[in-house]
Design a protein around this motif. Sequence first.
Motif, PDB file in Angstrom:
ATOM      1  N   PHE A 139       0.791  -1.223   0.000  1.00  0.00           N
ATOM      2  CA  PHE A 139       0.000   0.000   0.000  1.00  0.00           C
ATOM      3  C   PHE A 139       0.827   1.278   0.000  1.00  0.00           C
ATOM      4  O   PHE A 139       0.294   2.364  -0.221  1.00  0.00           O
ATOM      5  CB  PHE A 139      -0.940   0.004   1.211  1.00  0.00           C
ATOM      6  CG  PHE A 139      -2.008  -1.038   1.140  1.00  0.00           C
ATOM      7  CD1 PHE A 139      -3.212  -0.782   0.509  1.00  0.00           C
ATOM      8  CD2 PHE A 139      -1.810  -2.300   1.697  1.00  0.00           C
ATOM      9  CE1 PHE A 139      -4.196  -1.752   0.429  1.00  0.00           C
ATOM     10  CE2 PHE A 139      -2.789  -3.273   1.628  1.00  0.00           C
ATOM     11  CZ  PHE A 139      -3.987  -2.997   0.987  1.00  0.00           C
ATOM     12  N   GLU A 140       2.115   1.155   0.228  1.00  0.00           N
ATOM     13  CA  GLU A 140       2.959   2.340   0.348  1.00  0.00           C
ATOM     14  C   GLU A 140       2.972   3.183  -0.919  1.00  0.00           C
ATOM     15  O   GLU A 140       3.039   4.404  -0.859  1.00  0.00           O
ATOM     16  CB  GLU A 140       4.389   1.936   0.722  1.00  0.00           C
ATOM     17  CG  GLU A 140       4.545   1.584   2.200  1.00  0.00           C
ATOM     18  CD  GLU A 140       5.969   1.171   2.544  1.00  0.00           C
ATOM     19  OE1 GLU A 140       6.770   1.016   1.605  1.00  0.00           O
ATOM     20  OE2 GLU A 140       6.260   1.014   3.739  1.00  0.00           O
ATOM     21  N   SER A 141       2.923   2.549  -2.084  1.00  0.00           N
ATOM     22  CA  SER A 141       3.099   3.269  -3.345  1.00  0.00           C
ATOM     23  C   SER A 141       1.889   4.114  -3.745  1.00  0.00           C
ATOM     24  O   SER A 141       2.031   5.062  -4.510  1.00  0.00           O
ATOM     25  CB  SER A 141       3.431   2.288  -4.474  1.00  0.00           C
ATOM     26  OG  SER A 141       2.387   1.347  -4.640  1.00  0.00           O
ATOM     27  N   PHE A 142       0.701   3.775  -3.241  1.00  0.00           N
ATOM     28  CA  PHE A 142      -0.475   4.524  -3.686  1.00  0.00           C
ATOM     29  C   PHE A 142      -1.338   5.089  -2.558  1.00  0.00           C
ATOM     30  O   PHE A 142      -2.271   5.849  -2.807  1.00  0.00           O
ATOM     31  CB  PHE A 142      -1.354   3.649  -4.596  1.00  0.00           C
ATOM     32  CG  PHE A 142      -1.778   2.359  -3.958  1.00  0.00           C
ATOM     33  CD1 PHE A 142      -2.833   2.312  -3.086  1.00  0.00           C
ATOM     34  CD2 PHE A 142      -1.102   1.189  -4.236  1.00  0.00           C
ATOM     35  CE1 PHE A 142      -3.228   1.122  -2.501  1.00  0.00           C
ATOM     36  CE2 PHE A 142      -1.493  -0.013  -3.658  1.00  0.00           C
ATOM     37  CZ  PHE A 142      -2.554  -0.036  -2.788  1.00  0.00           C
ATOM     38  N   SER A 143      -1.074   4.723  -1.321  1.00  0.00           N
ATOM     39  CA  SER A 143      -1.834   5.314  -0.219  1.00  0.00           C
ATOM     40  C   SER A 143      -1.555   6.810  -0.170  1.00  0.00           C
ATOM     41  O   SER A 143      -0.416   7.254  -0.308  1.00  0.00           O
ATOM     42  CB  SER A 143      -1.444   4.671   1.120  1.00  0.00           C
ATOM     43  OG  SER A 143      -1.806   3.313   1.145  1.00  0.00           O
ATOM     44  N   THR A 144      -2.607   7.586   0.018  1.00  0.00           N
ATOM     45  CA  THR A 144      -2.432   9.042   0.098  1.00  0.00           C
ATOM     46  C   THR A 144      -2.333   9.520   1.536  1.00  0.00           C
ATOM     47  O   THR A 144      -2.054  10.691   1.786  1.00  0.00           O
ATOM     48  CB  THR A 144      -3.618   9.753  -0.587  1.00  0.00           C
ATOM     49  OG1 THR A 144      -4.853   9.323   0.012  1.00  0.00           O
ATOM     50  CG2 THR A 144      -3.653   9.432  -2.077  1.00  0.00           C
ATOM     51  N   TYR A 145      -2.547   8.596   2.497  1.00  0.00           N
ATOM     52  CA  TYR A 145      -2.514   8.994   3.899  1.00  0.00           C
ATOM     53  C   TYR A 145      -2.208   7.749   4.723  1.00  0.00           C
ATOM     54  O   TYR A 145      -2.780   6.690   4.492  1.00  0.00           O
ATOM     55  CB  TYR A 145      -3.873   9.580   4.308  1.00  0.00           C
ATOM     56  CG  TYR A 145      -3.875  10.362   5.600  1.00  0.00           C
ATOM     57  CD1 TYR A 145      -3.789  11.753   5.596  1.00  0.00           C
ATOM     58  CD2 TYR A 145      -3.978   9.719   6.830  1.00  0.00           C
ATOM     59  CE1 TYR A 145      -3.801  12.484   6.773  1.00  0.00           C
ATOM     60  CE2 TYR A 145      -3.986  10.438   8.019  1.00  0.00           C
ATOM     61  CZ  TYR A 145      -3.900  11.818   7.983  1.00  0.00           C
ATOM     62  OH  TYR A 145      -3.911  12.538   9.150  1.00  0.00           O
ATOM     63  N   ASN A 146      -1.306   7.896   5.677  1.00  0.00           N
ATOM     64  CA  ASN A 146      -1.018   6.791   6.603  1.00  0.00           C
ATOM     65  C   ASN A 146      -1.479   7.171   8.004  1.00  0.00           C
ATOM     66  O   ASN A 146      -1.074   8.194   8.542  1.00  0.00           O
ATOM     67  CB  ASN A 146       0.478   6.477   6.639  1.00  0.00           C
ATOM     68  CG  ASN A 146       0.772   5.306   7.568  1.00  0.00           C
ATOM     69  OD1 ASN A 146       0.211   4.222   7.399  1.00  0.00           O
ATOM     70  ND2 ASN A 146       1.621   5.524   8.551  1.00  0.00           N
ATOM     71  N   LEU A 147      -2.348   6.351   8.554  1.00  0.00           N
ATOM     72  CA  LEU A 147      -2.846   6.566   9.909  1.00  0.00           C
ATOM     73  C   LEU A 147      -2.247   5.477  10.780  1.00  0.00           C
ATOM     74  O   LEU A 147      -2.638   4.308  10.697  1.00  0.00           O
ATOM     75  CB  LEU A 147      -4.375   6.517   9.916  1.00  0.00           C
ATOM     76  CG  LEU A 147      -5.108   7.076  11.145  1.00  0.00           C
ATOM     77  CD1 LEU A 147      -6.593   7.247  10.823  1.00  0.00           C
ATOM     78  CD2 LEU A 147      -4.963   6.204  12.368  1.00  0.00           C
ATOM     79  N   ASN A 148      -1.288   5.852  11.587  1.00  0.00           N
ATOM     80  CA  ASN A 148      -0.601   4.889  12.450  1.00  0.00           C
ATOM     81  C   ASN A 148      -1.169   4.951  13.858  1.00  0.00           C
ATOM     82  O   ASN A 148      -1.089   5.984  14.526  1.00  0.00           O
ATOM     83  CB  ASN A 148       0.896   5.188  12.478  1.00  0.00           C
ATOM     84  CG  ASN A 148       1.676   4.140  13.247  1.00  0.00           C
ATOM     85  OD1 ASN A 148       1.334   2.954  13.203  1.00  0.00           O
ATOM     86  ND2 ASN A 148       2.712   4.551  13.940  1.00  0.00           N
ATOM     87  N   ILE A 149      -1.765   3.851  14.296  1.00  0.00           N
ATOM     88  CA  ILE A 149      -2.330   3.780  15.633  1.00  0.00           C
ATOM     89  C   ILE A 149      -1.275   3.220  16.575  1.00  0.00           C
ATOM     90  O   ILE A 149      -0.724   2.139  16.339  1.00  0.00           O
ATOM     91  CB  ILE A 149      -3.598   2.902  15.650  1.00  0.00           C
ATOM     92  CG1 ILE A 149      -4.674   3.548  14.768  1.00  0.00           C
ATOM     93  CG2 ILE A 149      -4.122   2.730  17.079  1.00  0.00           C
ATOM     94  CD1 ILE A 149      -5.943   2.729  14.645  1.00  0.00           C
ATOM     95  N   ILE A 150      -0.985   3.954  17.632  1.00  0.00           N
ATOM     96  CA  ILE A 150       0.076   3.538  18.563  1.00  0.00           C
ATOM     97  C   ILE A 150      -0.475   3.370  19.976  1.00  0.00           C
ATOM     98  O   ILE A 150      -1.577   3.807  20.275  1.00  0.00           O
ATOM     99  CB  ILE A 150       1.237   4.545  18.570  1.00  0.00           C
ATOM    100  CG1 ILE A 150       0.723   5.958  18.929  1.00  0.00           C
ATOM    101  CG2 ILE A 150       1.934   4.575  17.219  1.00  0.00           C
ATOM    102  CD1 ILE A 150       1.824   6.985  19.045  1.00  0.00           C
TER     103      ILE A 150
END
Length: 207
Positions: free
Chosen positions: A196-207
């Motif tokens: 998904f890295e190449s086309f995702s427009t937003y990364n939501l990282n839950i920590i």
Amino acid sequence: MIEIQIRHQIFTSSGNKFLEVDERISEGSFVHVSGDSGIGKTTFFKVLSGLVVPDFGFIKLNDKILLDTANKIFLPPQKRNISLMFQNYALFPNMTVKQNIAFAQTEKDENIVDELLEKFALKTFENTSPSKLSGGQQQRVALARTLAQNAEIVLLDEPFSAVDIAMRKVMLNELLEFNKNNNSTFFVISHSEEEFESFSTYNLNII
């Protein structure tokens, strides 16, 4: 614009934790939801879709408030225009494959259902019960049903985990096309981060 503020206590094998999300995301985004196992990603989806009421929450889609715990506003799932694909698929065993997909539609359109059946190589199984399908075939039915709803927000929890590489590419291309043509906002949980890295427009990282 989608505004999300959530704080919710979750219970895990390693103890109690707080799921905390504070994000503003543009409509039409393709959001990759990442985070360690058990951190609350699936619970986050359940809060967005209205299946779980958080300890504190505010969710706004453009001018429509879906959730505001401070003011006791809670739109039920059927009024949120959000589609959710579960990891366990949640298909109806008493319906055929085609009926499962069509069930998701508020406004029935058989042409769309037939198109999804063709794209996900399910046409030959349209009159078959989901219980007679393989895990990968069931996953394709679940994804087709999720897209058939034509929702403003689409939540996908590990949507490709049971399919082979060739079908994974087909399904992924269909998601991207749907995202582009319908301006739907996609939230996808997947442990295959590189995919998904190449086309995702937003990364939501839950920590």
